[in-house]
Write a protein that holds these residues in place. Structure first.
Motif: not given
Length: 784
Positions: A481-490
């Motif tokens: 179980k981990f965490n990733i930051r949601a893709g922010r785009g530009p």
């Protein structure tokens, strides 16, 4: 030319060599879109450039970084002349081995570009159908340059989704011409093949940008915010007690249809939606309650676990036997695009209840449904129906059964012979047969084994080795179980204004982009460790796709992921997840924006000036540590054409060509100083354009080295050399002997290593050299 093209007809290939002029800004064209406010735009010489329009730039790059070929095979089997042996001779059509390798590079890039471009065309037309062609492309007050690649190549910014079609048509026409050059009896020169491959890479980047700005605008994905949500990542994060829908692929449309149906019917808490590969990242950009199982390396493991009640596939990077794998565990499968139909009946126009009945009664193996909204309803209702009846199928055989099967291992070593990484598969299986699962567990952790399944296919005893891997992994679900930051785009314009000068001058030592697939030599932890190394050293780290997921699957001693330790800002010590594969366009895009926002270089039709600026001033380096797909080759080639070097993992050599610089050829590195009009002795910076490292240590040093640029100030060069020397000492125990090539004056020498460096300078008869003010590899403009 595409319809309604605004390309100036007067410009020719020798525009800059025309006589009786000092310089030219090109034509002035008027943007007649409703939101143009009657602005006029100065346009450079390469508006909607064809492959030959930028050929002179490519030849300059290829002179400095000539292609190095390492063919797997000396035969050409492309046409019905038969197999031609090209060893020291030509084929029946007249082609030689160099040209054949160049053609293979072009074909690879064409396939990769077509994958992203077709994805983007499909997505763009679906979104226009969904929200209308007049839907605005508006990223808010912090981003004025939403589409830097489109602006540079097309000459104007898209104001609406409908406007994007012009860029789409241009790119599709170029892709068509490029693919045609691969035909027998077309191009015959390897450098021209390489030039076309670089053009295919550039088309890949505009295709990716089209896809991501379309979905950001129409689906309201994050618009450059640095503080996006932390998303749950990992097989252990999936709630197995709920109905589970798994999306695999890259197109967000089917996943968004599922999310919409769940929201509209208050089922968000009742059904688990998760994803593998870039579809996972984009669905979590759309709804942060979705979960990411992981990168492509998790695909077979998760399919074999049987956790998913319904698998929804769209396009790219999906196992071709996904239907067969789903059937093994009684999982229902829905195909959703024309790129992957899997032999299934097209049920797009049928009633939902009819589709459900036929799948549940096993009248059909699955269904092809090309309507994303209908996919949402069918997938949800299927998962709710199947979940209870599949509880016994959601677990693999118990350990005793697996141990008994593993005991049939005869130690023939076929599994080791076919393993891409020569892993000790046989030792793992034979040990498991004796009840010792430690070796299997060591291969499972961090995707040391990325479960390609070749060992299982070759096993003469038909041992289900992938079942063994999956079962052992289930024993440690809590740790997965981990965490990733949601893709922010530009990247926001304000961020570029803040860091443009430090990047160009060298105070921020570099921008490192970790992208690509999970074809790693020693597991995903190596990517995370490289990222952490550069984050600690004040570099900006940017990531996307499978690389972003691999970075998220690493925890430090305190149990924190790098996304929890570092901010998402585009600044020193920032870890920036831009999003999925198509979001890679924002990585090249930010380099373009630095040239435009910081250096005030006009974009429209001005590719060569922008790329020349990036090559000589923007200390950026791409890293594809696990290159696998044709898309990865196209992405790298596009990055290279913008003047950004790329470091590949060892499997990258299987693309069969690299762009390697020759530091020993000093004249190749000379620079034209556009400010003084003088030719200045340069340095191999960046040293290579496309380089494959054998291990993480070599890659880490090469990355730091490839961030050196001619415009570094003395302070900036000190900072960069300090990292280059320090990393070389850390991993190899010595100061690199070639450091003398990068010391221009005494002021460049890092204080920490001053005495050691001076000894190297003396040994190599070093002499100080003039600093270049405005470096360029372009020709001086001819005087009147």
């Amino acid at each position: 030319m595409t319809p309604n093209s605004t390309k100036p007809k007067e410009f020719k290939d020798d525009f800059w060599k025309a006589k009786d002029i000092k310089f030219s800004f090109g034509e002035i064209i008027e943007d007649n879109s409703p939101a143009s406010e009657d602005k006029e735009t100065f346009v450079g010489p390469t508006l909607k450039p064809s492959a030959t329009d930028l050929r002179s730039w490519d030849m300059k790059l290829l002179e400095r970084y000539p292609p190095f070929y390492a063919p797997f095979c000396d035969m050409c089997c492309l046409c019905t002349y038969g197999k031609c042996d090209l060893t020291g001779k030509k084929g029946a059509c007249g082609i030689d081995i160099e040209a054949q390798q160049g053609r293979f590079a072009l074909l690879t890039c064409c396939i990769g570009a077509a994958a992203h471009s077709a994805h983007s065309r499909h997505l763009l037309e679906y979104l226009i159908h969904k929200v209308g062609p007049d839907h605005p492309v508006d990223f808010g007050n912090n981003i004025d340059i939403e589409a830097p690649i489109i602006r540079t190549l097309i000459g104007k910014a898209p104001k609406t989704l409908g406007d994007i079609r012009e860029a789409m048509s241009y790119m599709e026409e170029e892709n068509l011409h490029l693919l045609s050059a691969c035909h027998t009896g077309q191009e015959g020169n390897h450098l021209d093949f390489e030039s076309k491959a670089l053009h295919a890479g550039l088309m890949d980047h505009i295709g990716m940008e089209i896809g991501d700005i379309s979905q950001i605008a129409a689906l309201n994905l994050p618009k450059g915010e640095s503080d996006t949500s932390l998303i749950e990542l990992g097989i252990g994060s999936i709630d197995r007690d709920k109905p589970v829908i798994l999306c695999i692929g890259h197109n967000v449309a089917p996943g968004s249809g599922i999310v919409d149906y769940l929201e509209d019917n208050d089922l968000e808490d009742d059904v688990e939606i998760c994803g593998i590969c870039c579809a996972a990242i984009d669905i979590t950009r759309y709804n942060n309650r979705a979960k990411v199982v992981g990168p492509i390396s998790k695909q077979l493991k998760f399919l074999r676990s049987g956790v998913a009640d319904v698998v929804v596939v769209d396009e790219q990077c999906i196992r071709s036997d996904v239907l067969e794998e789903a059937q093994k565990t009684g999982t229902a499968l829905i195909a959703t695009t024309d790129k992957m139909c899997l032999g299934l009946p097209d049920r797009t126009n049928d009633e939902v209840d009819s589709i459900l009945a036929d799948i549940l009664n096993k009248q059909i193996e699955g269904a092809l449904i090309l309507d994303p909204e209908k996919v949402g309803e069918v997938a949800t209702k299927l998962s709710l129906s199947l979940s209870k009846s599949r509880k016994s199928l959601k677990t693999l055989p118990d350990m005793d059964e697996i141990q008994e099967e593993a005991s049939n291992c005869t130690q023939c070593e076929w599994c080791v012979r076919v393993c891409p990484n020569n892993l000790p598969i046989m030792d793992a299986v034979s040990s498991a047969g004796k009840g010792d699962f430690d070796v299997v567990e060591s291969l499972y952790n961090n995707d040391i084994c990325y479960t390609c399944g070749r060992c299982e296919q070759e096993c003469p005893e038909d041992i289900k080795i992938m079942d063994l891997m999956s079962k052992v992994g289930e024993n440690n679900l809590k740790s997965q179980k981990f965490n990733i930051r949601a893709g922010r785009g530009p990247i926001q314009d304000v961020e570029v204004r803040r860091v443009g000068a430090p990047i160009v001058l060298g105070d921020i030592p570099g921008v490192i982009a970790f992208v690509g697939c999970t074809n790693y030599p020693n597991g995903g932890e190596e990517v995370a460790k490289m990222a952490e190394e550069f984050l600690k050293r004040n570099y900006i780290v940017v990531t996307s796709g499978c690389g972003a997921m691999s970075i998220g699957e690493y925890k430090d001693e305190e149990g924190k992921t790098l996304y929890e330790k570092y901010s998402g800002e585009f600044d020193a010590r920032g870890l920036v997840n831009v999003g999925s594969c198509v979001s890679n366009s924002h990585i090249s895009g930010v380099a373009i924006k630095i040239a435009n926002i910081f250096a005030k270089k006009p974009l429209e039709g001005n590719f060569e000036v922008i790329a020349d600026y990036i090559l000589n001033r923007v200390g950026a380096c791409g890293v594809a540590w696990g290159p696998y797909s044709q898309k990865a080759a196209a992405i790298a080639s596009g990055v290279n054409r913008w003047g950004i070097p790329v470091v590949l993992g060892p499997h990258g050599s299987k693309y069969r060509r690299l762009y390697l610089g020759r530091p020993d050829k000093e004249d190749v590195w000379n620079l034209n100083d556009m400010r003084t009009g003088k030719v200045i002795k340069g340095e191999p910076a960046p040293e290579h354009l496309l380089f494959a490292a054998e291990n993480r240590e070599e890659a880490t040093v090469a990355i730091a080295k490839n961030c050196l640029r001619p415009t570094d100030t003395n302070k900036g060069r000190q900072i960069k050399l300090n990292h280059y020397i320090d990393l070389n000492k850390k991993y190899f125990g010595v100061i690199p002997e070639d450091v003398y090539k990068y010391v221009r004056t005494d002021k460049d020498i890092p204080i920490t290593y001053k005495n050691d460096v001076k000894e190297i300078l003396e040994r190599n008869n070093w002499e100080p050299r003039e600093l270049v003010m405005e470096p360029s590899i372009l020709d001086f403009p001819e005087e009147e």
